[in-house]
Design a protein around this motif. Sequence first.
Motif, PDB file in Angstrom:
ATOM      1  N   LEU A   4       1.009  -1.337  -0.229  1.00  0.00           N
ATOM      2  CA  LEU A   4       0.087  -0.183   0.114  1.00  0.00           C
ATOM      3  C   LEU A   4       0.539   0.744  -0.256  1.00  0.00           C
ATOM      4  O   LEU A   4       0.907   2.223  -0.541  1.00  0.00           O
ATOM      5  CB  LEU A   4      -1.081  -0.054   1.327  1.00  0.00           C
ATOM      6  N   LEU A  61       2.399   1.604  -3.683  1.00  0.00           N
ATOM      7  CA  LEU A  61       1.719   2.230  -4.392  1.00  0.00           C
ATOM      8  C   LEU A  61       1.491   4.085  -4.348  1.00  0.00           C
ATOM      9  O   LEU A  61       1.070   4.507  -5.380  1.00  0.00           O
ATOM     10  CB  LEU A  61       0.043   1.237  -4.296  1.00  0.00           C
ATOM     11  N   VAL A  62       1.518   3.931  -3.548  1.00  0.00           N
ATOM     12  CA  VAL A  62       1.070   5.179  -2.958  1.00  0.00           C
ATOM     13  C   VAL A  62       2.257   6.123  -3.360  1.00  0.00           C
ATOM     14  O   VAL A  62       1.899   7.231  -3.723  1.00  0.00           O
ATOM     15  CB  VAL A  62       0.645   5.836  -0.884  1.00  0.00           C
ATOM     16  N   VAL A  82      -4.839   6.709   1.256  1.00  0.00           N
ATOM     17  CA  VAL A  82      -4.865   5.743  -0.279  1.00  0.00           C
ATOM     18  C   VAL A  82      -5.947   6.784  -1.567  1.00  0.00           C
ATOM     19  O   VAL A  82      -6.050   6.723  -2.424  1.00  0.00           O
ATOM     20  CB  VAL A  82      -4.991   4.488  -0.857  1.00  0.00           C
ATOM     21  N   LEU A 110      -5.643   9.028  -3.710  1.00  0.00           N
ATOM     22  CA  LEU A 110      -6.111   8.020  -5.738  1.00  0.00           C
ATOM     23  C   LEU A 110      -7.113   9.565  -6.592  1.00  0.00           C
ATOM     24  O   LEU A 110      -7.718   9.906  -7.365  1.00  0.00           O
ATOM     25  CB  LEU A 110      -7.019   6.666  -5.543  1.00  0.00           C
ATOM     26  N   THR A 129      -5.500   8.666 -12.089  1.00  0.00           N
ATOM     27  CA  THR A 129      -5.217   7.143 -12.256  1.00  0.00           C
ATOM     28  C   THR A 129      -5.447   6.481 -13.254  1.00  0.00           C
ATOM     29  O   THR A 129      -7.223   7.065 -13.140  1.00  0.00           O
ATOM     30  CB  THR A 129      -4.898   6.269 -10.802  1.00  0.00           C
ATOM     31  N   ALA A 163      -4.564   1.180 -12.158  1.00  0.00           N
ATOM     32  CA  ALA A 163      -4.036   1.264 -10.380  1.00  0.00           C
ATOM     33  C   ALA A 163      -4.554   1.762  -9.664  1.00  0.00           C
ATOM     34  O   ALA A 163      -5.112   1.187  -8.376  1.00  0.00           O
ATOM     35  CB  ALA A 163      -3.493   2.973 -10.778  1.00  0.00           C
ATOM     36  N   ALA A 164      -6.116   1.847  -9.853  1.00  0.00           N
ATOM     37  CA  ALA A 164      -7.502   1.942  -8.659  1.00  0.00           C
ATOM     38  C   ALA A 164      -7.493   0.129  -8.309  1.00  0.00           C
ATOM     39  O   ALA A 164      -8.817  -0.050  -7.280  1.00  0.00           O
ATOM     40  CB  ALA A 164      -8.793   3.273  -9.222  1.00  0.00           C
ATOM     41  N   ALA A 207      -4.962  -0.703  -5.698  1.00  0.00           N
ATOM     42  CA  ALA A 207      -5.416  -0.078  -4.987  1.00  0.00           C
ATOM     43  C   ALA A 207      -6.068  -0.720  -4.020  1.00  0.00           C
ATOM     44  O   ALA A 207      -6.231  -0.775  -2.669  1.00  0.00           O
ATOM     45  CB  ALA A 207      -5.409   1.461  -4.563  1.00  0.00           C
ATOM     46  N   ALA A 224      -5.393  -2.425   0.104  1.00  0.00           N
ATOM     47  CA  ALA A 224      -6.518  -2.338   0.777  1.00  0.00           C
ATOM     48  C   ALA A 224      -7.103  -3.040   1.406  1.00  0.00           C
ATOM     49  O   ALA A 224      -7.148  -2.837   2.752  1.00  0.00           O
ATOM     50  CB  ALA A 224      -7.435  -0.738   0.349  1.00  0.00           C
TER      51      ALA A 224
END
Length: 163
Positions: A13, A16-17, A49, A53, A58, A62-63, A66, A70
Amino acid sequence: MIKFLAHLSGTLLALLVALIQPWAAPAAIVLVVVGWWWRWGAVGAVLLVIGVLALSDTGLVAAAAAGLVATAYLLNIATVTAPRGVVPTTLPSVVGAVLWTAAAGGAALLPVELEWAPVVAPVLVILLSSILTYSITTARRRPPTAAQPGAGTQDTPTARADS
């Protein structure tokens, strides 16, 4: 194993951020590390996150990634201190997360341009989830329908009227 999955998904996570918005990475790392001891830190990391987003442009992949990370993070971090035998990442939970992600991705790819859709969509998702959950739980709660011995000799109003 649960602690390992919680730490792994928290690290993913934070990474990813860092890939999406590098300026938010330090806050994500701090919240993930704090989340190892206090659950509010994990919730804060997931909310961060979501904010990243929302602020960045994005793509769908990617969403979706995430969201899956998450979900895995919250499922595992919530049960780190649970009693032995509690397993958050069962096959149904993983399949459900992946299927809901695929459904959301499919819905996002539809070429529908309705101004009111973002308002109605969460309500429809909650209603659909409630209907599905209710149908699954009531199927488990139904009493057996087999006739009980002596069921025909109950003293009912129709039985009294016939005699």
